[in-house]
Motif scaffolding. Structure first.
Motif, short mmCIF file in Angstrom:
data_model
loop_
_atom_site.label_atom_id
_atom_site.label_comp_id
_atom_site.label_asym_id
_atom_site.label_seq_id
_atom_site.Cartn_x
_atom_site.Cartn_y
_atom_site.Cartn_z
N UNK A 107 0.89 -1.17 -0.09
CA UNK A 107 -0.03 -0.08 0.05
C UNK A 107 0.82 1.14 0.04
N UNK A 108 2.15 1.28 0.73
CA UNK A 108 2.65 2.42 1.00
C UNK A 108 3.68 2.88 -0.31
N UNK A 109 3.63 1.64 -1.25
CA UNK A 109 4.50 1.76 -2.37
C UNK A 109 3.63 2.13 -3.77
N UNK A 110 2.22 2.35 -3.36
CA UNK A 110 1.37 2.65 -4.46
C UNK A 110 1.48 3.77 -5.17
N UNK A 111 1.26 3.72 -6.55
CA UNK A 111 1.14 5.21 -7.45
C UNK A 111 -0.12 5.54 -7.54
N UNK A 112 -1.03 4.67 -7.43
CA UNK A 112 -2.50 5.04 -7.29
C UNK A 112 -3.40 4.19 -6.60
N UNK A 113 -4.24 4.58 -5.86
CA UNK A 113 -5.31 3.84 -4.92
C UNK A 113 -6.55 4.25 -5.29
N UNK A 114 -7.25 3.22 -5.68
CA UNK A 114 -8.72 3.60 -5.71
C UNK A 114 -9.65 2.66 -4.85
N UNK A 115 -10.84 3.32 -4.46
CA UNK A 115 -11.59 2.55 -3.55
C UNK A 115 -12.96 2.44 -4.08
N UNK A 116 -13.27 1.31 -3.79
CA UNK A 116 -14.63 0.77 -4.40
C UNK A 116 -15.60 1.62 -3.90
N UNK A 117 -15.71 2.06 -2.70
CA UNK A 117 -17.00 2.87 -2.22
C UNK A 117 -16.79 4.20 -2.88
N UNK A 118 -15.82 4.79 -3.61
CA UNK A 118 -15.90 5.94 -4.20
C UNK A 118 -16.52 5.63 -5.84
N UNK A 119 -16.87 4.60 -6.03
CA UNK A 119 -17.42 4.25 -7.33
C UNK A 119 -16.60 4.52 -8.50
N UNK A 120 -15.31 4.46 -8.23
CA UNK A 120 -14.57 4.75 -9.43
C UNK A 120 -14.88 4.16 -10.62
N UNK A 121 -15.43 3.05 -10.51
CA UNK A 121 -15.66 2.53 -11.87
C UNK A 121 -17.06 3.13 -12.65
#
Length: 246
Positions: free
Chosen positions: A130-144
């Motif tokens: 997690x700490x090395x991620x370039x981008x984090x997307x959370x399902x609850x934000x409905x990114x899809x």
């Protein structure tokens, strides 16, 4: 579902892109958006796309300079060391693991205790990257459900996509389109179809014939109280780290 109608300027970032997600976190959506962008950037014949949790899962003709997008879940320490050594771009997808486990149990008709085990493996791996991620997307934000998420991923990859192309790519993988595609997986050519114990899936997109569930968040709260409490206890270290309430 392979875009061949637009080309992008080559990215200056790492040619290895790992899409790492919890099961049930719309990780396949992320993988396919990245896959389409990478193939459009480097060319269908030059770039690779695959599922891998170990180094040996990579294509046999993979080389250090080969552009590749990887779909991955539970991974392995050796594989994550490989990704770090190659300075891979990491795009992560998160979801409350209680919802994710329930979603997998419903879709794959599998006992909840089994899918909790799957998600625990995913969570352990996610906690380490997690700490090395370039981008984090959370399902609850409905990114899809958001066209802007395609732009966000393209920015992370270092490519430029105009609005019309973003919309076209987004529409290709919107929930209704994926649900329709999933219903027809069995009609694909035989070389594109693979099977698990519970489903058939497309080897290119990794979309299963039972891929799209109800997409609800918070549904774990409707489980019996003891089940809710047990799941929360099991996942509590990861819930805190990933920013979910107990």
């Amino acid at each position: 579902m392979v875009r061949e109608d637009f080309a992008l300027a080559p990215t200056s970032k790492a040619s290895i892109v790992a899409t790492i997600g919890l099961h049930g976190s719309a990780s396949t959506w992320v993988y396919n958006i990245v896959r389409e962008l990478l193939l459009a950037t480097h060319g269908v014949d030059a770039a690779k796309a695959c599922y891998a949790d170990r180094v040996e899962d990579l294509p046999s003709d993979f080389g250090p300079e080969t552009p590749v997008v990887i779909k991955s879940h539970h991974g392995s320490p050796e594989f994550d060391a490989f990704l770090r050594a190659h300075e891979a771009t990491k795009i992560l997808s998160l979801r409350d693991p209680r919802d994710a486990a329930l979603s997998m149990a419903q879709r794959f008709r599998t006992p909840l205790q089994h899918t909790v085990h799957w998600l625990l493996r995913d969570c352990r791996r996610m906690a380490g990257v997690l700490n090395d991620a370039d981008l984090v997307l959370k399902y609850e934000d409905r990114f899809f459900d958001q066209r802007a998420a395609v732009d966000k991923i393209a920015l992370c990859l270092g490519v430029t996509v105009d609005a019309a192309k973003t919309s076209k790519l987004f529409d290709e993988y919107r929930t209704e389109a994926v649900r329709a595609f999933a219903a027809c997986v069995s009609d694909l050519s035989p070389e594109r179809i693979d099977e698990t114990n519970a489903s058939k899936y497309d080897r290119i997109t990794h979309i299963h014939n039972i891929h799209v569930g109800d997409a609800q968040s918070g549904k774990w709260r409707r489980l019996p109280r003891k089940t809710r409490d047990d799941m929360t206890k099991v996942f509590s270290p990861y819930l805190r780290q990933f920013g979910y309430t107990l």
